[in-house]
Design an enzyme around this catalytic site. Structure first.
Site, PDB file in Angstrom:
ATOM      1  N   ASP A  75      -6.016   3.446   9.568  1.00 47.18           N
ATOM      2  CA  ASP A  75      -5.017   3.639   8.525  1.00 47.18           C
ATOM      3  C   ASP A  75      -5.690   4.356   7.354  1.00 47.18           C
ATOM      4  O   ASP A  75      -6.718   3.898   6.851  1.00 47.18           O
ATOM      5  CB  ASP A  75      -4.471   2.271   8.077  1.00 47.18           C
ATOM      6  N   ASP A 121      -0.837   6.507   5.255  1.00 43.94           N
ATOM      7  CA  ASP A 121       0.028   5.686   4.416  1.00 43.94           C
ATOM      8  C   ASP A 121       0.729   6.524   3.343  1.00 43.94           C
ATOM      9  O   ASP A 121       0.074   7.321   2.653  1.00 43.94           O
ATOM     10  CB  ASP A 121      -0.864   4.626   3.732  1.00 43.94           C
ATOM     11  N   GLU A 146       3.289   8.589   7.242  1.00 46.04           N
ATOM     12  CA  GLU A 146       4.410   7.739   6.849  1.00 46.04           C
ATOM     13  C   GLU A 146       5.203   8.472   5.775  1.00 46.04           C
ATOM     14  O   GLU A 146       4.705   8.688   4.672  1.00 46.04           O
ATOM     15  CB  GLU A 146       3.887   6.397   6.307  1.00 46.04           C
ATOM     16  N   HIS A 203       4.762  -3.391  10.269  1.00 52.18           N
ATOM     17  CA  HIS A 203       4.385  -4.520   9.412  1.00 52.18           C
ATOM     18  C   HIS A 203       5.178  -4.591   8.117  1.00 52.18           C
ATOM     19  O   HIS A 203       4.977  -5.522   7.331  1.00 52.18           O
ATOM     20  CB  HIS A 203       2.887  -4.401   9.091  1.00 52.18           C
ATOM     21  N   ASP A 204       6.018  -3.603   7.847  1.00 55.14           N
ATOM     22  CA  ASP A 204       6.842  -3.613   6.630  1.00 55.14           C
ATOM     23  C   ASP A 204       8.303  -3.947   6.930  1.00 55.14           C
ATOM     24  O   ASP A 204       9.117  -4.032   6.000  1.00 55.14           O
ATOM     25  CB  ASP A 204       6.836  -2.227   5.961  1.00 55.14           C
TER      26      ASP A 204
HETATM   27  O1  TEU Z   1       4.379   1.234   2.774  1.00 56.52           O
HETATM   28  C1  TEU Z   1       5.063   2.035   1.900  1.00 56.52           C
HETATM   29  C2  TEU Z   1       6.295   1.573   1.447  1.00 56.52           C
HETATM   30  O2  TEU Z   1       6.896   2.380   0.820  1.00 56.52           O
HETATM   31  C3  TEU Z   1       6.849   0.218   1.738  1.00 56.52           C
HETATM   32  O3  TEU Z   1       6.045  -0.773   1.286  1.00 56.52           O
HETATM   33  C4  TEU Z   1       8.103   0.247   1.031  1.00 56.52           C
HETATM   34  O4  TEU Z   1       7.841   0.560  -0.308  1.00 56.52           O
HETATM   35  C5  TEU Z   1       8.831  -0.989   0.931  1.00 56.52           C
HETATM   36  O5  TEU Z   1       8.811  -1.737   2.078  1.00 56.52           O
HETATM   37  C6  TEU Z   1      10.229  -0.604   0.528  1.00 56.52           C
HETATM   38  O6  TEU Z   1      10.883  -1.708   0.019  1.00 56.52           O
HETATM   39  C7  TEU Z   1       3.033   1.470   2.906  1.00 56.52           C
HETATM   40  C8  TEU Z   1       2.429   0.386   3.756  1.00 56.52           C
HETATM   41  O7  TEU Z   1       2.967   0.471   5.053  1.00 56.52           O
HETATM   42  C9  TEU Z   1       2.663  -0.913   3.079  1.00 56.52           C
HETATM   43  O8  TEU Z   1       2.250  -2.009   3.845  1.00 56.52           O
HETATM   44  C10 TEU Z   1       1.906  -0.874   1.777  1.00 56.52           C
HETATM   45  O9  TEU Z   1       2.181  -2.023   1.033  1.00 56.52           O
HETATM   46  C11 TEU Z   1       2.285   0.335   0.940  1.00 56.52           C
HETATM   47  O10 TEU Z   1       2.345   1.525   1.684  1.00 56.52           O
HETATM   48  C12 TEU Z   1       1.255   0.558  -0.133  1.00 56.52           C
HETATM   49  O11 TEU Z   1       0.057   0.981   0.455  1.00 56.52           O
END
Ligand code: TEU
Length: 550
Positions: free
Chosen positions: A104, A206, A248, A321-322
């Protein structure tokens, strides 16, 4: 087995990627937090599943404000996850099994404990000051503008030492890097090459669409110099190396997808787009979910399939994971749990693109089922909760949104066994284990041909033996049908027809004439079917694919 990615520049088109969120995967040392030795211990399980790539969520040194997406040293490993020697062993052991490791790359921001930021904040004249985004206070002493953090509150924090504000689009402990600075960019390129030289198979990038931001004009995603930065990164690090890169990109349109992944663009292999996810977020975003509807869902996916039909490449994913667990979000995680989990897999894996499996998805893991704020660990959920409660919102309403869409839904420990803590740890897990592990766990499914796991194994194997799955073109049918998801894939005299009843009710499917075929049933989650013809009566959540010569 030779590394699959040495020769063919497009090797990632027929691979399946498995995402590991290390904190929740497997704990070997009993501290309640997953670790790299835990991943090594499950490589045979993953090789048996058939995956070709592991995307590893961050394992770098980090204060863990955002579970490792806040990096304090890009060239070291967090002690709770292991050491550099462990990661080298993971790379080598994975390679023996034909699996590449994708790291990542989190370079929109660092941790506020990164040495760069510690230097930068020490004085306005520090040589590293400009690695980050600093602005004077507004005339009233407040933040320079109204930008908000994705995790709640203003995106600017005043630093006492120098009296200026720094930008943090995520947590205050995640200051944004200033990509306009060429010296910073060169540091990032050097770090990427350091990892690539260690033998990794690529990067997941990311929030990469944020690096071209223009904070003064409040332009965040898809900023003016975004593609310049990515092409420069390609030139300096990726060119000549056959690696997988996936960006992403929350705000990318299908047309932008082509810019990121087009053959002659020299940018990325593919991007993650999110329209099929955000289409079901309401006015207040993910905390205010809208009901699912299949027509909107299909349109979001079909638009991307169409736009990247002859150039560029899609990523295919329903969870990460989000996001909430796919079977809970799009399927039925109670009555038709097995049927809907296997239907979702069938549809996702048989579209055109590289499929991604998020840890636990292959055994049908469900949402966490948390009902109290104290069960959550996620910085986003907790940050937004604090913000909404301060604004006088109803806690029960927020908790309903978090139960549906909160990030911790996907972060409960992987359910390996029916035993204590689901076999994840011998210690106290950092986040609650889902009580349904007694029924839903890997051990119960290994060796069961009718399991969700067996269905994933089969889908992953099929793409290695049937070129139509990888290279065939994609054509959607019945686009306005609210219950059926139907598409065909065609390649040089072969046609694959995929039919799925995306509902808990039986369905009647009138075969369009172009889809009338008789051949071989490649996969099914109900009765085997070797023909598509006439009026077909489909069971709830039934999905199948038939392959025939044309
Ligand atoms: O995620 C980006 C991100 O935009 C999400 O966290 C999103 O903002 C949110 O779910 C919307 O409500 C990436 C990673 O995948 C995440 O785990 C990190 O927290 C984030 O970037 C910061 O690095």
């Amino acid at each position: 087995m030779p590394r699959p990615y040495r020769d063919d520049p497009d090797w990632w088109k027929d691979a399946t990627v498995y995402q590991i969120y290390p904190r929740s995967f497997r704990d070997c040392d009993g501290d309640g937090v997953g670790d790299i030795p835990g991943i090594v211990s499950k490589l045979d399980y993953l090789a048996d599943l058939g995956i070709g790539v592991i995307w590893l969520s961050p394992v770098y040194a980090s204060p863990m404000e955002d579970n490792g997406y806040d990096i304090s040293d890009y060239r070291d490993i967090a002690p709770e996850f292991g050491t550099l020697a462990d990661i080298d062993r993971l790379i080598a052991e994975a390679e023996k099994r034909g699996i590449g490791i994708v790291m990542d790359l989190v370079v929109n921001h660092t941790s506020d404990r990164h040495a760069w930021f510690e230097a930068a904040r020490s004085s306005r004249d520090d040589p590293k000051r400009d690695y980050y985004v600093w602005r004077d206070p507004a005339p009233d002493g407040g933040p320079p503008n109204g930008l908000r953090s994705y995790f709640g509150g203003p995106a600017w924090k005043r630093d006492e030492v120098t009296g200026q504000y720094y930008l943090h689009l995520f947590a205050a402990g995640q200051p944004d890097l200033n990509w306009q600075n060429p010296v910073l960019r060169a540091e990032i390129h050097a770090m990427m090459n350091w990892w690539l030289d260690r033998g990794i198979a690529g990067f997941r990038m990311d929030v990469i669409d944020l690096i071209g931001k223009d904070p003064d004009r409040e332009i965040l995603n898809n900023g003016p110099r975004l593609h310049d930065y990515i092409r420069e990164m390609h030139r300096e690090t990726l060119a000549g190396r056959n690696v997988l890169t996936v960006g992403e990109t929350w705000e990318a349109t299908p047309e932008m997808g082509l810019l990121f992944s087009g053959r002659d663009r020299h940018e990325l292999s593919m991007v993650f787009q999110f329209r099929h996810v955000t289409s079901f977020w309401g006015e207040a975003g993910k905390w205010d979910p809208k009901p699912f509807d299949l027509v909107t869902f299909k349109r979001a996916l079909d638009d991307w399939q169409r736009a990247l039909a002859s150039d560029g490449w899609n990523s295919l994913f329903l969870s990460n994971h989000d996001l909430p667990r796919a079977v809970s979000k799009y399927g039925d995680d109670t009555r038709y749990w097995r049927e809907s989990a296997t239907l979702l897999a069938t549809v996702n894996h048989l579209m055109r693109g590289t499929p991604y499996v998020y840890q636990g998805e292959e055994i049908g893991m469900t949402n966490a089922g948390f009902t109290e704020i104290g069960q959550y660990r996620d910085v986003e959920t907790l940050g937004l909760y604090a913000e909404r409660m301060a604004a006088g919102d109803d806690p029960a309403g927020f908790l309903r949104g978090a139960a549906a869409n909160g990030r911790d839904n996907a972060r409960t420990p992987v359910q390996w066994t029916a035993g204590p803590n689901a076999g994840f740890t011998t210690g106290t897990p950092w986040i609650g284990v889902n009580a349904n592990h007694v029924a839903i766990n890997a051990e119960a499914q290994i060796g069961d041909d009718a399991s969700v796991l067996a269905h994933y194994r089969k889908l992953i194997a099929l793409r290695k033996t049937h070129p139509v799955i990888v290279d065939g073109d994609y054509r959607p049918f019945l686009e306005d049908d609210p219950q059926l998801f139907v598409f065909a894939r065609n390649l040089a005299g072969t046609q694959l027809v995929v039919v799925a009843n995306f509902s808990g009710e039986p369905a009647a499917f009138e075969t369009p004439s172009e889809l009338e075929i008789a051949g071989e049933c490649l996969i099914s989650n109900h009765v085997p079917r070797d023909a598509v013809s006439g009026t077909m009566r489909l069971a709830p959540w039934e999905a199948f694919a038939v392959l025939a010569s044309t």
